[in-house]
Design a protein around this motif. Sequence first.
Motif, PDB file in Angstrom:
ATOM      1  N   PHE A   1       8.969  -2.263   7.398  1.00 33.66           N
ATOM      2  CA  PHE A   1       7.542  -2.424   7.114  1.00 33.66           C
ATOM      3  C   PHE A   1       6.953  -3.515   8.007  1.00 33.66           C
ATOM      4  CE2 PHE A   1       4.173  -4.696   4.812  1.00 33.66           C
ATOM      5  CZ  PHE A   1       3.262  -3.665   4.655  1.00 33.66           C
ATOM      6  N   ASP A   2       5.812  -3.208   8.606  1.00 36.76           N
ATOM      7  CA  ASP A   2       5.103  -4.144   9.471  1.00 36.76           C
ATOM      8  C   ASP A   2       3.718  -4.371   8.889  1.00 36.76           C
ATOM      9  OD1 ASP A   2       4.085  -5.706  11.437  1.00 36.76           O
ATOM     10  OD2 ASP A   2       4.195  -4.210  13.044  1.00 36.76           O
ATOM     11  N   ALA A   3       3.469  -5.608   8.435  1.00 39.69           N
ATOM     12  CA  ALA A   3       2.183  -5.917   7.807  1.00 39.69           C
ATOM     13  C   ALA A   3       1.026  -5.736   8.777  1.00 39.69           C
ATOM     14  CB  ALA A   3       2.188  -7.350   7.263  1.00 39.69           C
ATOM     15  N   GLY A   4       1.273  -5.941  10.055  1.00 39.41           N
ATOM     16  CA  GLY A   4       0.203  -5.778  11.036  1.00 39.41           C
ATOM     17  C   GLY A   4      -0.087  -4.331  11.381  1.00 39.41           C
ATOM     18  N   ASN A   5       0.835  -3.449  11.036  1.00 36.87           N
ATOM     19  CA  ASN A   5       0.654  -2.039  11.330  1.00 36.87           C
ATOM     20  C   ASN A   5       1.142  -1.206  10.131  1.00 36.87           C
ATOM     21  OD1 ASN A   5       0.190   0.410  12.581  1.00 36.87           O
ATOM     22  ND2 ASN A   5       2.075   0.333  13.810  1.00 36.87           N
ATOM     23  N   PRO A   6       0.287  -1.052   9.126  1.00 37.07           N
ATOM     24  CA  PRO A   6       0.711  -0.328   7.917  1.00 37.07           C
ATOM     25  C   PRO A   6       0.693   1.187   8.078  1.00 37.07           C
ATOM     26  CG  PRO A   6      -1.564  -1.029   7.694  1.00 37.07           C
ATOM     27  CD  PRO A   6      -1.077  -1.571   9.022  1.00 37.07           C
ATOM     28  N   ALA A   7       0.336   1.690   9.260  1.00 35.11           N
ATOM     29  CA  ALA A   7       0.235   3.137   9.457  1.00 35.11           C
ATOM     30  C   ALA A   7       1.538   3.869   9.176  1.00 35.11           C
ATOM     31  CB  ALA A   7      -0.258   3.432  10.873  1.00 35.11           C
ATOM     32  N   PRO A   8       2.702   3.359   9.664  1.00 34.89           N
ATOM     33  CA  PRO A   8       3.951   4.082   9.354  1.00 34.89           C
ATOM     34  C   PRO A   8       4.224   4.200   7.865  1.00 34.89           C
ATOM     35  CG  PRO A   8       4.290   2.547  11.157  1.00 34.89           C
ATOM     36  CD  PRO A   8       2.937   2.252  10.596  1.00 34.89           C
ATOM     37  N   SER A   9       3.922   3.130   7.099  1.00 32.54           N
ATOM     38  CA  SER A   9       4.159   3.187   5.656  1.00 32.54           C
ATOM     39  C   SER A   9       3.232   4.201   4.994  1.00 32.54           C
ATOM     40  CB  SER A   9       3.939   1.805   5.039  1.00 32.54           C
ATOM     41  OG  SER A   9       4.868   0.877   5.569  1.00 32.54           O
ATOM     42  N   ALA A  10       1.960   4.225   5.422  1.00 36.08           N
ATOM     43  CA  ALA A  10       1.018   5.198   4.877  1.00 36.08           C
ATOM     44  C   ALA A  10       1.441   6.622   5.240  1.00 36.08           C
ATOM     45  CB  ALA A  10      -0.388   4.909   5.395  1.00 36.08           C
ATOM     46  N   ALA A  11       1.923   6.782   6.476  1.00 31.97           N
ATOM     47  CA  ALA A  11       2.382   8.105   6.900  1.00 31.97           C
ATOM     48  C   ALA A  11       3.601   8.541   6.097  1.00 31.97           C
ATOM     49  CB  ALA A  11       2.717   8.084   8.391  1.00 31.97           C
ATOM     50  N   ARG A  12       4.481   7.579   5.791  1.00 29.73           N
ATOM     51  CA  ARG A  12       5.669   7.904   5.010  1.00 29.73           C
ATOM     52  C   ARG A  12       5.281   8.370   3.605  1.00 29.73           C
ATOM     53  NH1 ARG A  12       8.062   3.831   6.106  1.00 29.73           N
ATOM     54  NH2 ARG A  12       9.540   4.636   7.649  1.00 29.73           N
ATOM     55  N   VAL A  13       4.334   7.672   2.985  1.00 25.37           N
ATOM     56  CA  VAL A  13       3.874   8.065   1.652  1.00 25.37           C
ATOM     57  C   VAL A  13       3.225   9.443   1.699  1.00 25.37           C
ATOM     58  CG1 VAL A  13       2.256   7.513  -0.204  1.00 25.37           C
ATOM     59  CG2 VAL A  13       3.584   5.688   0.867  1.00 25.37           C
ATOM     60  N   GLY A  14       2.417   9.677   2.739  1.00 24.22           N
ATOM     61  CA  GLY A  14       1.775  10.980   2.871  1.00 24.22           C
ATOM     62  C   GLY A  14       2.772  12.103   3.071  1.00 24.22           C
ATOM     63  N   LEU A  15       3.797  11.862   3.884  1.00 25.47           N
ATOM     64  CA  LEU A  15       4.813  12.883   4.112  1.00 25.47           C
ATOM     65  C   LEU A  15       5.640  13.148   2.855  1.00 25.47           C
ATOM     66  CD1 LEU A  15       6.061  11.903   7.686  1.00 25.47           C
ATOM     67  CD2 LEU A  15       4.845  13.999   7.039  1.00 25.47           C
ATOM     68  N   LEU A  16       5.938  12.094   2.113  1.00 25.47           N
ATOM     69  CA  LEU A  16       6.663  12.278   0.857  1.00 25.47           C
ATOM     70  C   LEU A  16       5.843  13.104  -0.133  1.00 25.47           C
ATOM     71  CD1 LEU A  16       8.275   8.749   0.342  1.00 25.47           C
ATOM     72  CD2 LEU A  16       9.459  10.892   0.861  1.00 25.47           C
ATOM     73  N   GLY A  17       4.536  12.801  -0.196  1.00 28.62           N
ATOM     74  CA  GLY A  17       3.663  13.577  -1.069  1.00 28.62           C
ATOM     75  C   GLY A  17       3.582  15.031  -0.633  1.00 28.62           C
ATOM     76  N   LEU A  18       3.494  15.252   0.685  1.00 27.60           N
ATOM     77  CA  LEU A  18       3.451  16.619   1.199  1.00 27.60           C
ATOM     78  C   LEU A  18       4.749  17.356   0.892  1.00 27.60           C
ATOM     79  CD1 LEU A  18       2.109  18.853   2.867  1.00 27.60           C
ATOM     80  CD2 LEU A  18       3.049  17.766   4.924  1.00 27.60           C
ATOM     81  N   GLY A  19       5.877  16.665   1.067  1.00 25.49           N
ATOM     82  CA  GLY A  19       7.156  17.290   0.770  1.00 25.49           C
ATOM     83  C   GLY A  19       7.282  17.667  -0.693  1.00 25.49           C
ATOM     84  N   LEU A  20       6.819  16.794  -1.581  1.00 26.15           N
ATOM     85  CA  LEU A  20       6.873  17.082  -3.012  1.00 26.15           C
ATOM     86  C   LEU A  20       5.955  18.249  -3.356  1.00 26.15           C
ATOM     87  CD1 LEU A  20       8.049  16.228  -5.731  1.00 26.15           C
ATOM     88  CD2 LEU A  20       6.141  14.626  -5.977  1.00 26.15           C
TER      89      LEU A  20
END
Length: 254
Positions: free
Chosen positions: A126-145
């Motif tokens: 996790f990178d506080a200066g670049n939260p995009a990967p974390s948001a993308a991970r949550v979005g992909l997990l939601g899409l997978g579910l």
Amino acid sequence: MAQKKAEYGSGPLFRAAGVVYGVMVADVLLVLANILLVLAPVLASLAGGSALLAAVLVVAFVPVGPSLVAAAYAFNRLLAGEETGVFRDFVRGYRTNFRQALAVWVPYVAVLAAVVVNLLLLPGTFDAGNPAPSAARVGLLGLGLLVATAGVTAMLLLSRFTFRTRDVYRLSLYCLGAQKRVSLGNAGILFITAFLLTATTAGLLIVIAGLAMFLVCLNSRPLLTFIEQKFTVQDSAVQASAAQDHSAGQDQPL
């Protein structure tokens, strides 16, 4: 004596024991039908590269669809009190729906594989200066579910109804919005199952596979009733009316 035997065989304790036994039998059958998935951790350790590992996992997930249809068929009959034995119902559901279940299930597996690949390509920290990967991970997990829930819904529909393949896709997506409570319940069951498998060991699948599918079938009974009332009862009524008209026409004297 016969009356006492009938009362014993129809009591709540006897029915509960029958359900437990049915879940255990279906669990064994699910494991046998998905032996590649059960052995996936061993096969993954033998795989030389990530590409080979991904191919092994995709192949292991392909037989899951027909086995879910077979389990849903057996459990639906068990819940309705119409079973002729979970083993027989499972085998009948597997043999009858295998081809269409495979045709419907494989595209869902392909989409889930794409989601997993994209998750693996994201940065792991996790990178506080670049939260995009974390948001993308949550979005992909939601899409997978979401995709997994739609796929399981499609298997439930195949276990109960005879629809064209394209209609199964449409109804599986339609039910996500039309039956929100059922969809959220199924998504929750899938999420908890996946969490337990990742937090403990994949070997736990041997124990909880039948129980998880039984809970999905139990939770999905309102969805199947909704589909039957909205998409099949009206057609049946039209056919019955046409049959009556045809019969009345035959009864008229020449």
